[in-house]
Structure formats: C-alpha cells, structure tokens
Design a protein around this motif. Structure first.
Motif, mmCIF file in Angstrom:
data_model
loop_
_atom_site.group_PDB
_atom_site.id
_atom_site.type_symbol
_atom_site.label_atom_id
_atom_site.label_comp_id
_atom_site.label_asym_id
_atom_site.label_seq_id
_atom_site.Cartn_x
_atom_site.Cartn_y
_atom_site.Cartn_z
ATOM 1 N N SER A 1 1.816 2.704 10.209
ATOM 2 C CA SER A 1 1.898 3.585 9.041
ATOM 3 C C SER A 1 1.075 4.861 9.209
ATOM 4 N N GLY A 2 0.130 4.830 10.154
ATOM 5 C CA GLY A 2 -0.721 6.001 10.360
ATOM 6 C C GLY A 2 -2.012 5.946 9.591
ATOM 7 N N ARG B 1 -4.723 6.650 12.049
ATOM 8 C CA ARG B 1 -4.440 7.740 12.992
ATOM 9 C C ARG B 1 -4.687 7.312 14.441
ATOM 10 N N THR C 1 2.651 9.408 14.893
ATOM 11 C CA THR C 1 3.636 8.853 13.972
ATOM 12 C C THR C 1 4.975 8.678 14.681
ATOM 13 N N VAL D 1 3.552 4.091 4.850
ATOM 14 C CA VAL D 1 4.178 5.362 5.256
ATOM 15 C C VAL D 1 3.996 6.397 4.153
ATOM 16 N N ALA E 1 1.338 8.279 6.458
ATOM 17 C CA ALA E 1 2.075 8.995 7.512
ATOM 18 C C ALA E 1 2.092 10.488 7.220
ATOM 19 N N TRP E 2 2.293 11.307 8.268
ATOM 20 C CA TRP E 2 2.402 12.739 8.046
ATOM 21 C C TRP E 2 3.536 12.982 7.060
#
Length: 377
Positions: free
Chosen positions: A244-245, A248, A252, A279, A283-284
């Motif tokens: 999901s980020g 980090r 992604t 997400v 996420a980005w």
C-alpha cells in the motif's frame, strides 16, 4: 560448424580475457568441481585443436576465462560468456568422421541445452562468482557454483548472508532469489533470520514483493502465515502495508488492482479490503486514483473504499488528491464523483475543520465544494 572454428573462438575468448596461461586456467577450473577438472596438457590440446571439444570442457574454459578477466579488471560482454551461446556452438559441430563416436551434436543439444529460464539463472550465477573470487570468498563462490540446479533454499540464504556481512553488492544474487516459489521464499527469509542478518532478509523480502506477479502475492501471504517460524508472521503482517505504500519501502506498483483481484480470487477478503484502504491512505495519489479507476462505480465497492479511505485520512491527504485531479483527470473517473466519495470519507462532522485546513493550504475551491457538499448532506 567445424572444430577448427570453435577452437578459434575459444582462442579469441582467451585473448580477450587477458591471455591466461594453461596453468592458471587449470587452477581456476579445479575450483569448478571434480566433474570439470582438466590437466594443463588437456587445456593446451583444446586451444590447439588436437582433441575434439566436449561441452563440459568448453564451459569450464569459458568460465575460467571469465573469472581470470574479472580478476585483472578486464570487462567482457555478457554474450562472450553466455552458457547458451557456447552450448549452441558445441551442438553445431560437424559430425566427427568416426562412426563410433558416442556423442552427436543433436545429442549435445537435446541433453545439454538449457531452457531460457535455466540459462538466465545460469548467467546470473556466472556473474556472481568472479566478484566473490576477487573478494577472497572462495568458499562462497564454491557454494554458488555447486548450487546450480539445486533448490534455492539450500544455498542461497548462506550466500546472501555472507555477501551482506562483507558489504558486497548482491544484485545478481537477488535476481536469482526472486525466482523462488512462495514456499521457497519463506524458507529463504527464515534462514536469513536464523543467520542473524535482518538487513539481508529485509532486502530480499522487499525485492521479492516488488517483483512478483499479482497472482503470486496471495501464495506468499498464505505461505508466510502457514509457516511455524517466529520470523514468518512478522513478514506476513508487512505484506499489505508494504504494497500500500504505508512505509515507503518500495515503489508504488502499477498493478495494485490486479493484486487486489488476486486476493479476492483466493478468498482473502480481509487482505483485499485492507489493501484497498491502505492504497487510499498511503499510495501516491495519482497511483491511488488510477487503481480506483480500474474498478467499476459501485455503491460501497472497491473504488469507493479507496476514495473513502483517502478522505478519511485527513485534509492534507484530501489536498493531495485534489491537486492530482486538477493536474490530470483520470480516464473513466468523473471528478465530481471522485470528490463525492472523498468528502464522504471526511464526513459531515469534520467538514468545517477540513475546509479550514484546505483554505490554509490555498485550496479555496476545494474548501467551498466540501462545505457545499456538507450543506446538501
């Protein structure tokens, strides 16, 4: 192809490698294992064309030349040392005059030619060995060489751990490691933990997770949960957060929607829902919006879960999504519908404070739309 032409190609490789003596090549080949040992006179015969080159001898000479070149700083092109290329050359040899010959080119091709995957793995193994020899890690180099054709979990953890402790670049080893099945990957992770090398284990986990196809992710997750070791649950808990980020740890992925579908196909509904929420929150924004767009508009469906979670994450997250929408609209996603789901995540009770925060960030239009939505709710 004639034997003389193959001999010329071997002589050319020897010259490109720095012209190692037969004695040096003999010593280098000794390290490759008993099945490849060649005497100094036999080596000289192969380069002079006095005896017919066999596949095992050709590969031994090619590998030895590559190791010598690396030891003196000579950089050879990968194709010069390609196992597949040299086996093809041996297979293309003309039939020997004697009818009693036991090995034909066709037999060499059928019994020795590797598959594309085996050849690729063999290339990575070949590229691992010279740096290990140059670093004086002969035992590890031997472990790698003898590991060819064996299960990865039998030799790779020790190799990765040793390279990590030595501070060596393990890129080639990682390329081999990510070919492991889900169950093998778990064994490799557990072994690395037992070696006490958390850095190597973490690096392998992240590399493996970032490069596996979507349908492999559920298998990895389940394999980790079914393992009885102390380390496995730790990595199982990290799978969804990493994808999901949240931390980090990896870039992604652009196939998050496919991963979510694979989780659902494996009846891992909770994991699919957690990844959707993650997400939306981590996420980005652009990647999150693209992932949401891959799901159909459906009340309380997967698209809505992503957008709702983004709105729920707070004004700063909302601002990032608003910017992403302004900069480049997402195909198949109407901006007003996206904002509706984002605002739903914010909630009417939090609309005032969120609108104030958006105003402070200079997003006056977003703040106005949020308050307008609240008044209509």
């Amino acid at each position: 192809m004639s034997e003389s032409k193959l001999t010329e190609q071997l002589k050319r490789l020897r010259k490109l490698s720095g012209s190692p003596s037969a004695r040096i090549l003999e010593k280098l080949i000794e390290r490759q294992g008993n099945d490849r040992v060649m005497s100094k006179s036999t080596i000289q015969d192969k380069f002079s064309g006095k005896s017919r080159p066999k596949a095992v001898h050709v590969l031994a000479l090619v590998q030895a030349c590559g190791e010598y070149a690396a030891s003196i700083g000579v950089e050879l092109q990968p194709e010069e040392l390609s196992v597949q290329t040299w086996l093809a050359r041996v297979a293309a040899l003309d039939e020997p005059p004697s009818k009693s010959a036991t090995t034909t080119p066709a037999q060499v091709a059928s019994t020795s030619a590797p598959t594309t995957e085996e050849s690729s793995e063999g290339t990575h193994l070949e590229q691992m060995i010279p740096p290990l020899l140059n670093a004086g890690m002969t035992q590890v180099a031997k472990l790698v060489r003898e590991g060819s054709g064996k299960p990865l979990e039998e030799w790779l953890p020790a190799t990765l751990a040793a390279m990590s402790r030595a501070g060596m670049n393990d890129e080639e080893a990682q390329k081999v490691a990510i070919r492991a099945s889900a169950s093998q990957a778990v064994k490799i992770l557990v072994e690395l933990e037992l070696y006490g090398d958390e850095d190597a284990a973490n690096r392998y986990f992240l590399n493996y997770l970032s490069r596996q196809s979507p349908h492999q992710i559920p298998k990895l997750l389940v394999a980790l949960r079914m393992d009885n070791s102390e380390a496995a649950p730790y990595y199982a808990d990290r799978v969804i957060d990493t994808l999901s980020g949240k931390n980090r740890d990896i870039a992604t992925r652009d196939d998050l929607a496919a991963i979510i579908r694979s989780l659902r196909a494996a009846h891992l509904r909770r994991d699919a829902d957690n990844l959707l929420e993650g997400v939306g929150k981590y996420a980005w924004p652009r990647a999150a919006l693209k992932t949401a767009a891959e799901f159909p508009e459906d009340f309380l469906g997967d698209r809505e879960k992503i957008l709702y979670s983004a709105g729920e994450a707070g004004p700063k997250r909302l601002a990032l999504f608003f910017h992403a929408l302004i900069e480049s609209p997402i195909s198949g996603m109407a901006p007003d519908q996206v904002l509706l789901h984002l605002f739903t995540g914010v909630g009417a009770k939090n609309a005032d404070s969120a609108a104030e925060a958006l105003t402070q960030l200079g997003l006056h239009e977003a703040a106005s739309q949020l308050l307008l939505w609240r008044d209509k709710t």
